[in-house]
Design an enzyme around this catalytic site. Structure first.
Site, PDB file in Angstrom:
ATOM      1  N   GLY A   1     -16.588  12.537  38.317  1.00 15.34           N
ATOM      2  CA  GLY A   1     -17.528  12.806  39.585  1.00 15.34           C
ATOM      3  C   GLY A   1     -17.068  11.836  40.747  1.00 15.34           C
ATOM      4  O   GLY A   1     -18.868  12.398  41.834  1.00 15.34           O
TER       5      GLY A   1
ATOM      6  N   ASN B   1     -10.437  16.984  39.324  1.00 15.85           N
ATOM      7  CA  ASN B   1     -11.091  18.178  39.315  1.00 15.85           C
ATOM      8  C   ASN B   1     -12.180  18.335  40.542  1.00 15.85           C
ATOM      9  O   ASN B   1     -12.025  19.166  41.144  1.00 15.85           O
ATOM     10  CB  ASN B   1     -12.135  18.493  37.752  1.00 15.85           C
ATOM     11  CG  ASN B   1     -13.575  19.773  38.268  1.00 15.85           C
ATOM     12  OD1 ASN B   1     -12.788  20.417  38.177  1.00 15.85           O
ATOM     13  ND2 ASN B   1     -14.070  19.132  37.015  1.00 15.85           N
ATOM     14  N   THR B   2     -13.640  17.466  40.659  1.00 12.65           N
ATOM     15  CA  THR B   2     -14.504  17.507  41.681  1.00 12.65           C
ATOM     16  C   THR B   2     -13.666  17.272  42.786  1.00 12.65           C
ATOM     17  O   THR B   2     -14.588  18.247  43.650  1.00 12.65           O
ATOM     18  CB  THR B   2     -14.676  15.976  41.009  1.00 12.65           C
ATOM     19  OG1 THR B   2     -15.256  15.897  39.999  1.00 12.65           O
ATOM     20  CG2 THR B   2     -16.457  15.649  42.555  1.00 12.65           C
TER      21      THR B   2
ATOM     22  N   ALA C   1     -10.443  11.545  36.005  1.00  9.69           N
ATOM     23  CA  ALA C   1     -11.343  11.404  36.012  1.00  9.69           C
ATOM     24  C   ALA C   1     -11.231  10.370  37.235  1.00  9.69           C
ATOM     25  O   ALA C   1     -10.480   9.484  37.155  1.00  9.69           O
ATOM     26  CB  ALA C   1     -12.438  10.657  34.869  1.00  9.69           C
ATOM     27  N   GLY C   2     -11.691  10.427  38.528  1.00  8.91           N
ATOM     28  CA  GLY C   2     -12.044   9.203  39.324  1.00  8.91           C
ATOM     29  C   GLY C   2     -11.527   9.505  40.854  1.00  8.91           C
ATOM     30  O   GLY C   2     -11.456   9.228  41.625  1.00  8.91           O
TER      31      GLY C   2
ATOM     32  N   LYS D   1      -8.724  18.486  25.178  1.00  6.54           N
ATOM     33  CA  LYS D   1      -9.156  17.490  25.503  1.00  6.54           C
ATOM     34  C   LYS D   1     -10.495  17.027  25.343  1.00  6.54           C
ATOM     35  O   LYS D   1     -10.837  17.770  24.799  1.00  6.54           O
ATOM     36  CB  LYS D   1      -9.364  17.800  26.850  1.00  6.54           C
ATOM     37  CG  LYS D   1      -9.757  15.926  27.331  1.00  6.54           C
ATOM     38  CD  LYS D   1     -10.082  16.414  29.398  1.00  6.54           C
ATOM     39  CE  LYS D   1     -10.719  15.303  29.904  1.00  6.54           C
ATOM     40  NZ  LYS D   1     -11.818  16.440  30.856  1.00  6.54           N
TER      41      LYS D   1
END
Lengths: 257, 368
Positions: free
Chosen positions: A158, A206-207, A184-185, A97
């Site tokens: 994040g 992830n987050t 993301a997001g 990635k």
């Protein structure tokens, strides 16, 4: 129903990719992967410590998941390429990635440098998944450069703010003939489902999982949400209307003609 | 233009009046803002904000968790030499202090590195006093070439250099710069740096910008708390960090808030800073600069550091010694200051994990 997701010469059942950057304990990661049914896990080379087994993230991943190293920390194409090469040599995985971030305040990706890195690494035989700001022309350039999928951000890394870039991601889904994977997001399973309903091929989270009070349960919730969203996309949602149908139509008088 | 021009502009702001006039209702509205302005940041340093410290802490916890996860980076300092030509009135290495000075030979550097590496740490901060004779740039480069065998990230905390010299160190393998202005108040700066090259306030203030131009990856700045009014110093440090973030978007900017500790000599801090003022400062910085790194060193007590793990902090030192050669043989040397938390790296890793956080030992991979 046969709905395999094909990417980089692999057939996947799961459309949820997992990020590993923010977990409090690496021992949670195998349980998170199992609960989510994810088959692709991304790991930052910068965090992998090859000298201490307990600090080596790769030791926590079973051989049946695809390890996708990421180039976190790269500020330009040159650094991303170096990281990708080191990661492939160390992990044996040719997936990567590409993450080129020259903005530490918002962590927004640098599409220009990313295109350069994609071109070079694809030629070297990597399965390249570039993380990018959702821009159609940049995405087309990444396709031409040999990307295996396009990974637009839903909101800055994040932030857990959801699909703020929805309209731009829709354009990519319509115009790009590669899997579109929102990265993301995404803060909630409902937002993952929304991305899948729109026609995204997969999402990366992830987050939202790592910082949940119960990461394993949240991973399971994301796994199910992604499946639900995908099914809804395949089912073809009915047309929606902004207003309820008026019981007294405004043009009813025309029938009297 | 440099941050020096900004400092001159900041002198025109009546910070004390702003702090006094801030109300708790103003603080309540600031806590919920997605993006804070400099005047919001200043307000968070006010007495009114201290009355609402729990609400601010709750928000800072959430913001830190979103941006950094449950992760604390652990590093340790390594003192290479304590020769110094400056006369900083607050420092144990002050040239007028009659202490036995020492500089590590390259063999000793390797021994220290070997000892530290046994703990598993991969991030190291190397320090020297200011002495171009004893701790030249070429000596530091020689040390870095040894340390690279053991560590994946090397930062320096040394005297300010020219842009070309920073570029030399970066080419040698240094990726981080720590440099504290010590005190942003220019008058106090002049008073406490009576002699030596460190008297040059502007050359020191602009050092992070020279390192940024040279291509350093990380910059860590801060005031030495205790030398001047804490609110004004923390405010200026936060504005300085925001300035660096904007000017060098690819640099990871961090802020440290070291507090004065006892050291060789008899200097007593003019403006001691309490635990609650330190915590209020860290929380205000987190809300103002959500992505900034915040470092807390072993100057602080074990108890305070443990309580700060979930509160905005992202980096902690451990297994520290402020003595040259302190990780191998330090019988005859005097430290720069006394440390408060003397737990080992292994103990600190366990403590961080026990708080539900991941102790991170490696967060960069040497690409050269």
């Amino acid at each position: 129903m046969d709905d395999k997701f094909k990417i980089g010469g692999k057939e996947l059942d799961s459309r949820l990719f997992i990020g590993t950057g923010k977990f409090a304990d690496y021992n949670q990661i195998p349980d998170v992967i199992k609960a989510s049914k994810s088959q692709v896990v991304t790991v930052a080379l910068r965090r992998v410590d090859f000298d201490i087994p307990e600090e080596n993230m790769l030791e926590y991943l079973s051989s049946d998941v695809i390890m996708m190293p990421n180039t976190s920390g790269a500020r330009n194409a040159d650094e991303a390429i170096k990281i990708a090469r080191i990661a492939r040599a160390a992990s044996g995985s040719n997936w990567v990635k590409i993450e080129v971030i020259s903005d530490q305040k918002y962590l927004l990706p640098d599409n220009f440098e990313t295109i350069t890195a994609v071109e070079i690494l694809a030629k070297e035989g990597f399965v390249v998944l570039p993380y990018m700001s959702p821009d159609l022309m940049a995405a087309k350039r990444m396709v031409d450069a040999g990307a295996a999928a396009i990974m637009p951000l839903g909101a800055p890394i994040g932030t857990n703010r959801g699909l703020k870039t929805k309209e731009l991601v829709k354009v990519l889904i319509d115009e790009i003939d590669l899997p579109i994977i929102v990265d993301a997001g995404i803060g909630r399973p409902s937002e993952a489902a929304e991305a899948m309903e729109m026609g995204c091929a997969a999402v990366l989270v992830n987050t939202a999982i790592a910082t949940a009070d119960d990461p394993v349960l949240m991973a399971e919730a994301f796994g199910q949400a992604v499946e639900c969203g995908r099914k809804a996309y395949l089912a073809g949602p009915g047309a929606t209307a902004d207003l309820a149908k008026a019981s007294s139509p405004l043009t009813g008088f025309l029938r009297n003609e | 233009m440099s941050f020096y021009d900004e400092i001159i502009n900041l002198q025109n702001i009546d910070t004390q009046a702003s702090l006094k006039n801030t109300t708790t209702s103003k603080i309540a509205s600031i806590i919920d803002k997605p993006k804070l302005r400099p005047d919001d940041f200043l307000a968070l340093l006010s007495p009114a904000a201290s009355d609402m410290i729990e609400q601010i802490a709750q928000q800072a916890y959430k913001v830190t968790l979103r941006h950094f996860g449950r992760c604390i980076l652990i590093y340790t300092p390594m003192y290479l030499a304590d020769y110094c030509v400056n006369y900083c009135v607050y420092c144990g290495f002050n040239a007028s202090n009659d202490i036995t000075r020492r500089k590590l030979s390259l063999v000793e550097v390797e021994m220290e590195a070997h000892e530290i590496a046994k703990t598993g740490l991969k991030h190291i901060l190397i320090l020297t006093g200011e002495s171009r004779q004893h701790s030249s740039v070429s000596y530091i480069k020689d040390c870095v070439s040894i340390l690279r065998k053991y560590f994946s990230s090397i930062a320096t905390e040394i005297y300010p250099l020219s842009q070309d010299e920073y570029a030399e160190l970066i080419a040698a393998g240094v990726d981080g710069l720590t440099i504290y202005q010590e005190v942003y108040d220019q008058k106090i700066y002049a008073d406490i740096h009576p002699k030596g090259p460190k008297r040059d306030y502007k050359f020191r203030l602009e050092a992070p910008e020279r390192a940024g131009q040279a291509g350093v990856r990380t910059i860590n700045i801060g005031p030495l708390l205790g030398l001047a009014n804490w609110q004004q110093e923390v405010f200026k440090a936060g504005i300085h960090a925001a300035y660096l973030q904007k000017k060098f978007p690819d640099v990871e900017v961090s802020v440290s808030l070291p507090r004065m500790r006892p050291q060789c000599g008899d200097y007593e801090p003019e403006c001691p800073v309490s635990d609650s003022q330190l915590v209020q400062s860290l929380l205000a910085l987190r809300l103002f600069l959500p992505r900034v790194g915040l470092t807390i060193s072993t100057r602080e007590s074990a108890e305070l550091r443990d309580n700060l793990i979930p509160l905005a902090v992202t980096k902690m030192s451990a297994g520290s010694s402020t003595v040259v050669g302190g990780h191998t043989d330090s019988k005859d040397s005097v430290g720069q200051f006394d440390i408060s938390d003397d737990r080992t790296v292994d103990q600190m890793r366990k403590v961080v994990a026990a708080h539900g956080y991941k102790p991170i030992l490696k967060d960069w991979h040497d690409l050269t």
